[in-house]
Scaffold this motif. Structure first.
Motif, PDB file in Angstrom:
ATOM      1  N   GLU A 120     -28.007 -52.100   8.252  1.00 45.74           N
ATOM      2  CA  GLU A 120     -26.614 -51.750   8.532  1.00 45.74           C
ATOM      3  C   GLU A 120     -26.472 -51.187   9.944  1.00 45.74           C
ATOM      4  OE1 GLU A 120     -24.149 -50.073   5.077  1.00 45.74           O
ATOM      5  OE2 GLU A 120     -26.192 -49.401   4.655  1.00 45.74           O
ATOM      6  N   ALA A 172     -21.848 -48.139   5.311  1.00 43.16           N
ATOM      7  CA  ALA A 172     -21.922 -47.662   3.927  1.00 43.16           C
ATOM      8  C   ALA A 172     -22.949 -46.553   3.759  1.00 43.16           C
ATOM      9  CB  ALA A 172     -22.254 -48.830   2.999  1.00 43.16           C
ATOM     10  N   GLU A 183     -22.343 -42.872   2.156  1.00 47.49           N
ATOM     11  CA  GLU A 183     -23.139 -42.392   1.025  1.00 47.49           C
ATOM     12  C   GLU A 183     -23.811 -41.057   1.351  1.00 47.49           C
ATOM     13  OE1 GLU A 183     -27.066 -43.787  -1.513  1.00 47.49           O
ATOM     14  OE2 GLU A 183     -25.705 -45.331  -0.714  1.00 47.49           O
ATOM     15  N   LYS A 192     -19.081 -47.421  -2.377  1.00 47.88           N
ATOM     16  CA  LYS A 192     -19.084 -48.423  -3.454  1.00 47.88           C
ATOM     17  C   LYS A 192     -18.246 -49.638  -3.071  1.00 47.88           C
ATOM     18  CE  LYS A 192     -18.017 -49.005  -8.378  1.00 47.88           C
ATOM     19  NZ  LYS A 192     -17.018 -50.095  -8.175  1.00 47.88           N
ATOM     20  N   THR A 221     -20.283 -51.762  -0.491  1.00 46.49           N
ATOM     21  CA  THR A 221     -21.504 -52.433  -0.945  1.00 46.49           C
ATOM     22  C   THR A 221     -21.322 -53.237  -2.234  1.00 46.49           C
ATOM     23  OG1 THR A 221     -22.203 -50.515  -2.258  1.00 46.49           O
ATOM     24  CG2 THR A 221     -22.882 -50.584   0.063  1.00 46.49           C
ATOM     25  N   SER A 243     -22.066 -52.054  -4.991  1.00 45.23           N
ATOM     26  CA  SER A 243     -23.098 -51.543  -5.890  1.00 45.23           C
ATOM     27  C   SER A 243     -22.518 -50.475  -6.826  1.00 45.23           C
ATOM     28  CB  SER A 243     -24.250 -50.941  -5.089  1.00 45.23           C
ATOM     29  OG  SER A 243     -25.173 -50.284  -5.928  1.00 45.23           O
TER      30      SER A 243
END
Length: 259
Positions: free
Chosen positions: A4, A49, A53, A76, A79, A81
């Motif tokens: 990233e 991201a 996080e 979230k 990603t 995920s």
């Protein structure tokens, strides 16, 4: 994360990476400082991201649950995920909304979690049950194949500890002691205070071997603090000045007598 950051200009990527490393290094021992570094990284690269996080976990560690939840939701979305789902639910608990945490425990996202994530979600759901005063339901929530297994996994100490704590809250002291002991047996890294809880249940008191009135022998032989030395020097100088003044007065009297 490295991939990233590669999308950023080299100098910027390095600055962001340094701040993220500081967040990771400090989040356990100094969460407030970790939070400060996360804010710097967030200003530099809010569209990454991994940064969102990290900022979420730093806010979570400092109990800024609303901010943490916003950052986790952003990560979230970026990603796709679901791995942050349990900690997002726990943020709802932190915000005083255990019913929302319970609702999240029943969402399809839970089925997409790996085993560790599902166990974490179970812990959060049990905590939400306790928040709502449903202690028996919390106990049932924690009863699972993972709890019954003799295999020790990274989540085992915390799962056993949570179960023991719930049993104790329900007044089932004997069972609670048994599970605190099982938690301690699995807790090689000291991630829980199961040993202290067992000692407390057994009525063990830790007494300081050195009484309050006793002074270590080593301290008697230790040198005086700098302040004390400075005071002593000042006293010596004052004494010397007084002696000089007395001598001067005596000489003056002697001269007077001669006159």
């Amino acid at each position: 994360m490295r991939q990233e950051l590669q999308s950023l200009p080299k100098g910027l990527a390095e600055d962001v990476a340094k701040n993220l490393v500081m967040v990771a290094n400090l989040i356990d021992e100094d969460p407030e400082q970790a939070y400060a570094y996360s804010k710097v990284a967030l200003r530099l690269a809010s569209r990454v991201a991994a940064v969102r996080e990290a900022a979420g976990f730093a806010a979570y560690a400092t109990q800024k649950y609303s901010e943490a939840l916003a950052e986790f939701r952003a990560a979230k979305r970026m990603t796709g995920s679901v791995e942050l789902w349990p900690v997002m639910a726990d943020c709802e608990r932190g915000l005083g909304r255990p019913e929302r945490a319970m609702a999240m425990a029943g969402e399809p996202e839970v089925q997409k979690l790996d085993k560790a994530g599902q166990v974490e979600m179970r812990l959060v759901a049990a905590g939400a049950r306790r928040d709502m005063g449903q202690i028996d339901a919390a106990i049932v929530t924690l009863q699972s194949p993972e709890l019954a297994s003799n295999s020790v996994q990274p989540w085992t100490p915390r799962l056993r500890y949570a179960y023991a704590d719930a049993l104790l809250a329900a007044g089932r002291d004997g069972e609670a002691r048994e599970w605190f002991a099982k938690a301690l047996e699995a807790d090689k890294d000291g991630s829980t205070d199961a040993s202290d809880r067992l000692a407390e249940m057994d009525g063990v008191e830790f007494v300081d071997a050195m009484g309050d009135d006793e002074t270590p022998e080593a301290s008697e032989a230790s040198p005086e603090p700098a302040a004390a030395t400075d005071n002593a020097d000042a006293t010596d100088e004052a004494d010397a000045t007084d002696e000089a003044e007395v001598t001067d007065e005596a000489d003056a009297d002697a001269d007077g007598d001669k006159a």
